[in-house]
Design a protein around this motif. Structure first.
Motif: not given
Length: 292
Positions: A155-184
Motif C-alpha cells: 500500500l505505501p508503494k501504491l501511494a508513492a507511485d500513484y497514479p502509475q499503479i496498475l502494473p503493480r495491481l496486475v502483479l498482485l492479482e496474479q499471485e492471489i488465489p483466484p477465490a480471493e481476487h474479489d475480497s483482496v
C-alpha cells in the motif's frame, strides 16, 4: 487450553487536525478501547494544522479496527501510519490469557474533513487507510484473508507511485488465489479510493450521488485509464484486469476504488457499486453502476 497470543505490533501514527484541545484524550480513548497502549506522543503546530505524532502498541488482530477508527475520526484531517512487529508481552503467572478488549464501539457520525489536505503529492512512506467504520447500517470494506503483511508493504508503494499503479495491481492479482481476487482487490481498491479522496477532493462540498460520480469518481479514475459516463453508468475502456483467462466480472479493484471515493464523503447510507458489464464477459466496456 489457553488461546495463543496475538502477534504484537507497534504503530507509528501521525494525524493532522484543526485544533489540539482534547485531541490526544479523544484518540487515546480509541487506543485503549482497541486494546492498545500509548507508548509516546508529540504534538506540534504547523502550516497544515495541529500535527500529533504518537506510537501505540498492541495486538495485530485489533490493528485494522484501530486504524479505521482513528482515520475516520471527525477531527482527523489526514492520517499516516507505519507498522513494526514487536515481542508480545509475557503471559501472566498461572498461564491465564492476557485480557482483550471487545471491539464494540460506535463510529463517528460524520467523516467529511473540515478542511483541505494541502499536500498534492503522496509522501514516500504514506500508507493508504481504509474506511471500515460503519455509519448506521454501513457495511465495512471486505477483510482479505490473503497475507495482510504483504498488503501493508504494497500500500505505501501504491501511494508513492500513484497514479502509475496498475502494473503493480496486475502483479498482485496474479499471485492471489483466484477465490480471493474479489475480497483482496476490492479491499485494496477501497483503501486507495479513500486516500485519493482525502488527497484530491476533501475541500469540496458534499455532493449527491449523481454529482459525486461525475465530479469525483470520473476525474479520479481518469488518472488511471480512459473512462466516460453514459446513461448506463461509468464506463472503463481498457481495464487491465480483463483478458487474464478468467470468466465473469473481474474488475474488483475498481469496484472498491469507487466505493472508497464515493463513500468517504457520505455520512448517511453508503452508495453501492456494482460492475454490471465486463469486457471479460464479452461486453464492449466495463460498466459500473452506483445506487443508494
Amino acid at each position: 487450553m489457553n488461546e495463543p497470543y496475538s502477534r504484537y505490533v507497534e504503530l507509528q501514527i501521525r494525524v493532522v487536525a484543526d485544533q489540539k484541545e482534547s485531541l490526544l484524550f479523544e484518540l487515546g480513548q480509541i487506543v485503549m478501547a482497541c486494546g492498545f497502549s500509548l507508548v509516546r506522543q508529540r504534538m506540534a503546530e504547523s502550516n497544515e494544522g495541529v500535527s500529533l505524532n504518537f506510537a501505540v502498541r498492541g495486538p495485530e488482530t485489533s490493528m485494522l479496527e484501530l486504524e479505521d477508527r482513528i482515520a475516520t475520526h471527525r477531527r482527523v484531517r489526514s492520517y499516516e501510519s507505519m507498522m513494526h512487529e514487536v515481542a508480545a508481552p509475557a503471559p501472566p503467572r498461572g498461564g491465564a490469557p492476557m485480557p482483550r478488549v471487545a471491539p464494540q464501539y460506535t463510529p463517528a457520525p460524520s467523516y467529511a474533513p473540515p478542511a483541505a489536505y494541502p499536500a498534492p503529492q503522496a509522501p514516500q512512506e504514506m500508507p493508504l487507510n481504509g474506511r471500515a467504520a460503519e455509519f448506521g447500517n454501513r457495511m465495512a470494506a471486505p477483510r482479505p484473508s490473503y497475507d495482510r503483511s504483504r498488503l501493508e508493504i504494497l500500500l505505501p508503494k501504491l501511494a508513492a507511485d500513484y497514479p502509475q499503479i496498475l502494473p503493480r495491481l496486475v502483479l498482485l492479482e496474479q499471485e492471489i488465489p483466484p477465490a480471493e481476487h474479489d475480497s483482496v482487490l476490492r479491499y485494496v481498491g477501497n483503501r486507495v479510493g479513500t486516500w485519493v479522496y482525502k488527497r484530491d477532493f476533501a475541500l469540496g462540498a458534499r455532493l449527491g450521488l449523481h454529482d459525486a460520480v461525475r465530479h469525483i469518481a470520473l476525474p479520479a479514475v481518469r488518472q488511471l485509464l480512459p473512462a466516460d459516463i453514459e446513461d448506463d453508468g461509468l464506463r472503463l475502456k481498457a481495464s487491465p484486469f480483463c483478458g487474464n483467462g478468467q470468466h465473469g466480472r473481474t474488475c474488483h479493484f475498481f469496484s472498491g476504488f469507487f466505493e472508497g471515493l464515493i463513500n468517504t464523503s457520505r455520512a448517511d447510507a453508503p452508495a453501492r457499486v456494482e460492475e454490471t458489464h465486463c469486457r471479460n464477459s464479452g461486453a464492449s466496456y466495463c460498466v459500473f453502476t452506483f445506487s443508494e
